[in-house]
Design a protein around this motif. Sequence first.
Motif, mmCIF file in Angstrom:
data_model
loop_
_atom_site.group_PDB
_atom_site.id
_atom_site.type_symbol
_atom_site.label_atom_id
_atom_site.label_comp_id
_atom_site.label_asym_id
_atom_site.label_seq_id
_atom_site.Cartn_x
_atom_site.Cartn_y
_atom_site.Cartn_z
ATOM 1 N N TYR A 6 -3.335 -2.842 -1.849
ATOM 2 C CA TYR A 6 -4.236 -1.773 -1.393
ATOM 3 C C TYR A 6 -5.150 -2.254 -0.269
ATOM 4 N N LEU B 78 -3.058 -2.027 2.814
ATOM 5 C CA LEU B 78 -2.819 -0.640 3.192
ATOM 6 C C LEU B 78 -4.055 -0.018 3.833
ATOM 7 N N ASP C 108 -4.564 -1.564 7.259
ATOM 8 C CA ASP C 108 -3.611 -0.990 8.235
ATOM 9 C C ASP C 108 -4.046 0.409 8.646
ATOM 10 N N ALA C 109 -4.532 1.215 7.701
ATOM 11 C CA ALA C 109 -4.988 2.576 8.019
ATOM 12 C C ALA C 109 -6.167 2.521 8.984
ATOM 13 N N SER D 230 0.717 2.508 11.245
ATOM 14 C CA SER D 230 1.360 3.414 10.283
ATOM 15 C C SER D 230 2.687 2.887 9.747
ATOM 16 N N PHE E 115 3.316 3.505 6.052
ATOM 17 C CA PHE E 115 3.061 4.867 5.580
ATOM 18 C C PHE E 115 4.310 5.728 5.743
ATOM 19 N N ARG F 214 6.456 8.923 6.733
ATOM 20 C CA ARG F 214 6.367 9.942 7.767
ATOM 21 C C ARG F 214 6.321 11.320 7.112
#
Length: 190
Positions: A122, A125, A128-129, A134, A137, A139
Motif C-alpha cells: 500500500y 501504491l 505511485d499515485a 499509473s 493501476f 485501466r
Amino acid sequence: MRGQYRGYRAETGVAPDSQVETFAAMRLHVDSWRWAGVPFLIRAGKRLPVTATEVIVELKQPPQIVVDEPLPPGANYVRFRLGPKRVAIAIGVRSKLPGTALVGRDLELCCCNEADDAMDAYERLIGDALRGDSALFARQDTVEAAWCVVEPVLGDSVPVVEYEAGSWGPPQADALIAPFGRWRAPAADA
C-alpha cells in the motif's frame, strides 16, 4: 455461492443481521472456442487458514499410465503465487521413483522471489499515485470489463451460508468443484 464466517456479525460496526459475504466461491466459463469447457474456479474469503493469492492451472491426465498405481488424486499443474513479499512459479508433476519398481511420487519444482524491500504494497501504491505513475493501476476499460462479470450477481438473493473462521469456507463450496476434482489448499510458505 456466498458465505460469512461465524462471529462476523459480532465484529465492531457490523449489523447483527448483516448479509454481507466474507467468502465467495464461483465457477466461471469464457464464451470462446479456445476456452470452451474449461472451468475457472475461484475461491476467496476472510478468516481462511492462509492468506494467499494463487492461480493453479491443472493439466489433463496423460493418456498413458506410467506407474502401476491408481490415478493420483491431483493432476500435474503449474502454480503461480502472487504476493507483496513473495512471488513463486511452480510446476508439480507425478514422477516415477528412481529404481526398477513402478512407483510414483509427487514432485514440485519451485522458483521463488523474495522481496527484501521494506515498503509494503500500500505504501508503494500510494506513493505511485502521488507521483502520477499509473503502471500498477487498472485501466478504465479493464475495470468496466470486470464489472460486466460481477454486476449480474450483485443483489442476487443467494443466501449467505455460515462457515467457521479458520476453515476453507462453507462445505457447500466443495459441491461447486466436485465435477472437476477438489480445491487445492495453498501452503502458508509456498
